[in-house]
Every structure is written in C-alpha cells, then in structure tokens.
Design a protein around this motif. Structure first.
Motif, mmCIF file in Angstrom:
data_model
loop_
_atom_site.group_PDB
_atom_site.id
_atom_site.type_symbol
_atom_site.label_atom_id
_atom_site.label_comp_id
_atom_site.label_asym_id
_atom_site.label_seq_id
_atom_site.Cartn_x
_atom_site.Cartn_y
_atom_site.Cartn_z
ATOM 1 N N HIS A 1 -45.304 -10.569 5.337
ATOM 2 C CA HIS A 1 -45.723 -10.495 3.936
ATOM 3 C C HIS A 1 -46.103 -9.061 3.591
ATOM 4 C CE1 HIS A 1 -46.968 -15.033 3.639
ATOM 5 N NE2 HIS A 1 -45.665 -14.848 3.481
ATOM 6 N N ALA A 2 -45.519 -8.548 2.538
ATOM 7 C CA ALA A 2 -45.826 -7.190 2.079
ATOM 8 C C ALA A 2 -47.136 -7.173 1.302
ATOM 9 C CB ALA A 2 -44.693 -6.670 1.200
ATOM 10 N N ASN A 3 -47.965 -6.158 1.550
ATOM 11 C CA ASN A 3 -49.084 -5.923 0.642
ATOM 12 C C ASN A 3 -48.619 -4.945 -0.429
ATOM 13 O OD1 ASN A 3 -49.325 -3.290 1.611
ATOM 14 N ND2 ASN A 3 -51.446 -3.511 2.291
ATOM 15 N N PRO A 4 -49.426 -4.631 -1.445
ATOM 16 C CA PRO A 4 -48.933 -3.761 -2.517
ATOM 17 C C PRO A 4 -48.485 -2.379 -2.050
ATOM 18 C CG PRO A 4 -50.777 -5.026 -3.320
ATOM 19 C CD PRO A 4 -50.690 -5.312 -1.844
ATOM 20 N N TYR A 5 -49.132 -1.835 -1.019
ATOM 21 C CA TYR A 5 -48.679 -0.538 -0.502
ATOM 22 C C TYR A 5 -47.294 -0.659 0.120
ATOM 23 C CZ TYR A 5 -53.149 1.779 -1.329
ATOM 24 O OH TYR A 5 -54.243 2.343 -1.935
ATOM 25 N N ASP A 6 -47.067 -1.727 0.872
ATOM 26 C CA ASP A 6 -45.733 -1.981 1.402
ATOM 27 C C ASP A 6 -44.733 -2.160 0.265
ATOM 28 O OD1 ASP A 6 -46.862 -2.148 3.998
ATOM 29 O OD2 ASP A 6 -47.159 -4.310 3.812
ATOM 30 N N ALA A 7 -45.147 -2.904 -0.763
ATOM 31 C CA ALA A 7 -44.250 -3.203 -1.879
ATOM 32 C C ALA A 7 -43.776 -1.929 -2.575
ATOM 33 C CB ALA A 7 -44.945 -4.118 -2.882
ATOM 34 N N VAL A 8 -44.672 -0.951 -2.718
ATOM 35 C CA VAL A 8 -44.282 0.310 -3.348
ATOM 36 C C VAL A 8 -43.267 1.053 -2.477
ATOM 37 C CG1 VAL A 8 -45.124 2.585 -4.063
ATOM 38 C CG2 VAL A 8 -46.373 0.519 -4.724
ATOM 39 N N GLU A 9 -43.445 1.017 -1.160
ATOM 40 C CA GLU A 9 -42.462 1.640 -0.269
ATOM 41 C C GLU A 9 -41.115 0.930 -0.364
ATOM 42 O OE1 GLU A 9 -43.108 4.546 1.555
ATOM 43 O OE2 GLU A 9 -44.830 4.394 0.188
ATOM 44 N N ILE A 10 -41.142 -0.394 -0.412
ATOM 45 C CA ILE A 10 -39.906 -1.159 -0.574
ATOM 46 C C ILE A 10 -39.231 -0.824 -1.902
ATOM 47 C CG2 ILE A 10 -38.994 -3.499 -0.894
ATOM 48 C CD1 ILE A 10 -41.179 -4.451 1.084
ATOM 49 N N PHE A 11 -40.033 -0.721 -2.956
ATOM 50 C CA PHE A 11 -39.535 -0.346 -4.287
ATOM 51 C C PHE A 11 -38.778 0.977 -4.224
ATOM 52 C CE2 PHE A 11 -40.716 2.301 -8.038
ATOM 53 C CZ PHE A 11 -39.949 1.665 -9.009
ATOM 54 N N LYS A 12 -39.356 1.955 -3.565
ATOM 55 C CA LYS A 12 -38.720 3.271 -3.486
ATOM 56 C C LYS A 12 -37.457 3.227 -2.622
ATOM 57 C CE LYS A 12 -42.519 5.334 -2.108
ATOM 58 N NZ LYS A 12 -43.500 6.393 -1.713
ATOM 59 N N GLU A 13 -37.523 2.535 -1.517
ATOM 60 C CA GLU A 13 -36.394 2.534 -0.586
ATOM 61 C C GLU A 13 -35.202 1.744 -1.113
ATOM 62 O OE1 GLU A 13 -37.632 1.397 3.319
ATOM 63 O OE2 GLU A 13 -38.944 3.139 3.560
ATOM 64 N N THR A 14 -35.449 0.681 -1.848
ATOM 65 C CA THR A 14 -34.335 -0.097 -2.403
ATOM 66 C C THR A 14 -33.754 0.537 -3.669
ATOM 67 O OG1 THR A 14 -35.957 -1.523 -3.513
ATOM 68 C CG2 THR A 14 -35.037 -2.310 -1.421
ATOM 69 N N ARG A 15 -34.393 1.589 -4.165
ATOM 70 C CA ARG A 15 -33.920 2.345 -5.331
ATOM 71 C C ARG A 15 -33.910 1.483 -6.589
ATOM 72 N NH1 ARG A 15 -28.348 4.726 -4.107
ATOM 73 N NH2 ARG A 15 -28.781 5.947 -5.972
ATOM 74 N N CYS A 16 -34.997 0.757 -6.794
ATOM 75 C CA CYS A 16 -35.158 0.009 -8.035
ATOM 76 C C CYS A 16 -35.710 0.930 -9.111
ATOM 77 C CB CYS A 16 -36.115 -1.165 -7.820
ATOM 78 S SG CYS A 16 -35.485 -2.432 -6.712
ATOM 79 N N LYS A 17 -35.171 0.847 -10.311
ATOM 80 C CA LYS A 17 -35.663 1.680 -11.411
ATOM 81 C C LYS A 17 -36.984 1.148 -11.956
ATOM 82 C CE LYS A 17 -30.890 2.743 -12.739
ATOM 83 N NZ LYS A 17 -29.845 2.543 -13.791
ATOM 84 N N ARG A 18 -37.108 -0.165 -12.043
ATOM 85 C CA ARG A 18 -38.335 -0.829 -12.483
ATOM 86 C C ARG A 18 -38.592 -1.996 -11.539
ATOM 87 N NH1 ARG A 18 -38.895 -0.736 -18.089
ATOM 88 N NH2 ARG A 18 -40.814 -1.954 -17.808
ATOM 89 N N ALA A 19 -39.797 -2.542 -11.567
ATOM 90 C CA ALA A 19 -40.096 -3.677 -10.703
ATOM 91 C C ALA A 19 -41.192 -4.529 -11.327
ATOM 92 C CB ALA A 19 -40.507 -3.222 -9.310
ATOM 93 N N MET A 20 -41.211 -5.786 -10.915
ATOM 94 C CA MET A 20 -42.286 -6.721 -11.243
ATOM 95 C C MET A 20 -42.788 -7.336 -9.946
ATOM 96 S SD MET A 20 -42.541 -6.474 -14.536
ATOM 97 C CE MET A 20 -43.690 -7.816 -14.862
ATOM 98 N N GLY A 21 -44.104 -7.526 -9.874
ATOM 99 C CA GLY A 21 -44.703 -8.101 -8.686
ATOM 100 C C GLY A 21 -44.583 -9.618 -8.671
ATOM 101 N N ILE A 22 -44.203 -10.168 -7.519
ATOM 102 C CA ILE A 22 -44.109 -11.609 -7.339
ATOM 103 C C ILE A 22 -44.924 -12.024 -6.119
ATOM 104 C CG2 ILE A 22 -41.827 -11.710 -8.412
ATOM 105 C CD1 ILE A 22 -40.636 -12.086 -5.592
ATOM 106 N N HIS A 23 -44.909 -13.332 -5.815
ATOM 107 C CA HIS A 23 -45.552 -13.874 -4.609
ATOM 108 C C HIS A 23 -47.068 -13.704 -4.650
ATOM 109 C CE1 HIS A 23 -45.958 -14.769 -0.215
ATOM 110 N NE2 HIS A 23 -44.905 -15.523 -0.479
#
Length: 361
Positions: free
Chosen positions: A295-317
């Motif tokens: 399970h990703a925490n928000p810090y992990d989620a931001v790293e995932i956001f950057k690495e997957t090259r998403c322009k925008r994101a919404m938090g789920i889960h």
C-alpha cells in the motif's frame, strides 16, 4: 503470472504478519483503531454527462475508495473497481464496514461500456456489484488480470478478457446514443464508433479471496486510452519496502534513500506514458513496516505520480473503509506535505475530491 512471482516470498511473510499483528497489538496497546464516529469527508450526489462524441475533456467521478467512473471524449465510459456493498468482506455481517456511504446506487449509473478490475481483494472486486453491473449493462466488457476469467465466467459473466502485464487489448463499440437522451437531430442518433486501447500494467501488490487462493491470480494497474485522452489506474499498490523504524522517523529521510523501490512505475512512464490523468492510491499505509510493500502512502504516491508521467492525478483508496490504523482523514493532509516536499503545488496537480464529485481534465 511470471511477473507476479518475484514478490511471492515477500507476500507470504507479510500475510503471516497481518494475521499475527492484531492479536499482539491488542495485548501491547500498539494497535490504535481509527475513530470513524465523526468523520468529515464531504460527499455529493454525482452528475454524469450525456454520451456524445466530440468533447475535449475527460470527466472523472469518484464513487468511493478505488472506484472511479471515467467518461472519455469519445463517449466511452469505464468503471474501475466497483464495490457498492456496505462491507468489503465475503459476508455482509462481518468485516470492514463503510464509514462513508456510496454517493449513488448502481441503478443511478449511466450505461457503462467497460469495467476494469485491478485484483481480487474484496475492497476491489465485489461479486454482487459485478453481477448487477453485468445485468444492467449486458454489452459491458470486463477486463481482469490473469487467472480471474474463470471466476467471472463461474459468476455468469462471459464478456470478459483476462490479460497479463504489458498486454494491450483494443475495444471497439458501435452503438446509438443512450436511450434516455432526447435529441431531435436525426444525424445524432446514427450509430457511432467508439474505440479504446486497454493495457494491463504492473503494480506491487497481492491477490486472494481466502487463505486457499493467495496469489493465484494476477494483480495489475491499467491504462485506458480513448478519444485522445489517457488514464492510468493504479488500483492498489505499494512502492517501497520499509522496515520497522522508531515512531516519528521519516522513512523518506536521506538515510533511507537506499530502501528498495519498485522499478516498474518508471518503466510504465517510459513505455506507456505520459497520461492525462492518474488515479493513484494514497491510503491504508500504517504501520509502514507491515503495509509499505503493498500500500502506497502519500509520499509514495507522489513518487509514483512522477515516475508514471501523469500530468494530473486524483487520490484513491481512502475515505471509505478503515483498513489500517492511520487516522482516516490523514491521507489528504499528508498528500499536501508530500507534494510540497517534491516542489509540486499543493492544489491543482494531484488532488482529492468529495465522494461523488466529478473533475474534468
């Protein structure tokens, strides 16, 4: 399933820890059950748009936890991980109970073209919900990871495709406008073709609906492209492997830079990105030593956001079931801190919203 085997020994050890930790924690006082009695997570009744081609934006509506309905400019409607039950459990008298209700019922949803399932855990795959969706949407196609097709067919759902990581499937639909749309222009009632590419992609997680089928089916993230827009759905995933640390220690501090990170999000960004929208998990992460691998925490989620090259994101889960021990309203607060730490604006790039709220991208 070859991609999933690399985590097999880790999954087994963590599953044993999950079984023993609550018992020990109740004795030592280490476990603190989240208070859900006065939760202030806003909710609104969702509003869906009429199906029509020629729109320029995605419209994404959060329906709680990991469930999103995404409407593409082509007119395609995709529903991710629908679970509308009160409890995410094999029975409805035991297991995690919702502390925020669904913003609508399945009968309130507009016609759905595709349903995408990340994995078989009960908070992401509901037997009752998928059967009802298939009944109401006989033309809807279900996309699942390897090994899950049989479960769907045994449930009476034959319009299903199972896929391995990095596989693509093309979906082409020819249909008339939704029956409830009143449009006097006969040209707009002609059949229209909607096409999409569905891609099964890696994530770091597990699967299973009982102790007998642990990791028998594949877990996955997904990409959907249609009408010139793209969405990456993280589903449920970890990012790092964090050991047990003293309370209050920042596991993103410089002394922990060498902790293992899943390399596949950067691969997703390089090989399938960029994406217009990422739906990225931010909740169910404490204690970190137990849950960081899945399970990703928000810090992990931001790293995932950057690495997957998403322009925008919404938090789920988050915001639906108390699955772990962090305060249920903590994930959005921690997300703002994580964004600031990465030099990303705290709003307008990677956001959260009210349950039932729609955003356009």
């Amino acid at each position: 399933m070859e991609g999933g085997r690399c985590f097999a020994s880790l999954v087994g050890a963590a599953f044993r820890a999950v079984l023993t930790f609550p018992r020990r924690s109740m004795i030592t006082g280490e476990w603190s059950t989240p208070d859900t009695s006065n939760v202030n997570i806003p909710a609104v009744k969702p509003a869906f748009r009429e199906r029509r081609a020629g729109l320029s934006n995605l419209r994404a509506t959060w329906l709680g936890h990991a469930c999103y309905l995404v409407e593409f400019p082509s007119g395609l409607r995709v529903l991710f991980d629908p679970v509308f039950e009160d409890r995410c459990a094999p029975v409805q008298w035991l297991g995690p109970k919702r502390y925020t209700p669904p913003p609508c019922s399945l009968s309130d949803l507009p016609p759905v073209d595709a349903v995408v399932i990340s994995h078989s855990h009960y908070d992401h795959l509901s037997h009752t919900s998928v059967r009802e969706l298939a009944r109401r949407n006989p033309g809807a196609h279900f996309f699942v990871g390897l090994g899950l097709e049989r479960w769907f067919r045994d449930s009476g759902i034959d319009n299903v495709t199972e896929m391995d990581w990095w596989q693509d499937a093309d979906l082409v639909l020819t249909r008339r406008q939704d029956a409830h749309v009143q449009d006097p222009d006969p040209d707009k009632t002609d059949p229209e073709t909607i096409s999409a590419r569905i891609t099964c992609l890696p994530c770091q997680h597990a699967s299973g609906r009982s102790h007998r089928d642990q990791n028998h089916t594949l877990w996955a993230s997904w990409a959907v492209r249609s009408g010139g827009k793209s969405v990456w759905f993280g589903g449920d995933t970890g990012y790092r492997r964090v050991p047990k640390l003293p309370a209050g220690v920042d596991d993103y501090g410089p002394e922990y830079d060498s902790l293992p990170r899943c390399p596949q999000f950067a691969q997703i960004g390089a090989l399938r990105g960029p994406f217009d929208l990422g739906l990225i998990p931010i909740g169910a992460y404490k204690p970190r030593w137990m849950w960081s691998w899945m399970h990703a925490n928000p810090y992990d989620a931001v790293e995932i956001f950057k690495e997957t090259r998403c322009k925008r994101a919404m938090g789920i889960h988050w915001g639906t079931w108390a699955l772990t021990i962090e305060d249920v309203e903590e994930p959005p607060k921690l997300l703002k801190q994580a964004l600031a730490a990465s030099g990303i604006p705290e709003t307008g790039v990677f956001d959260v919203c009210a349950i039932g709220e729609a955003r356009e991208f």
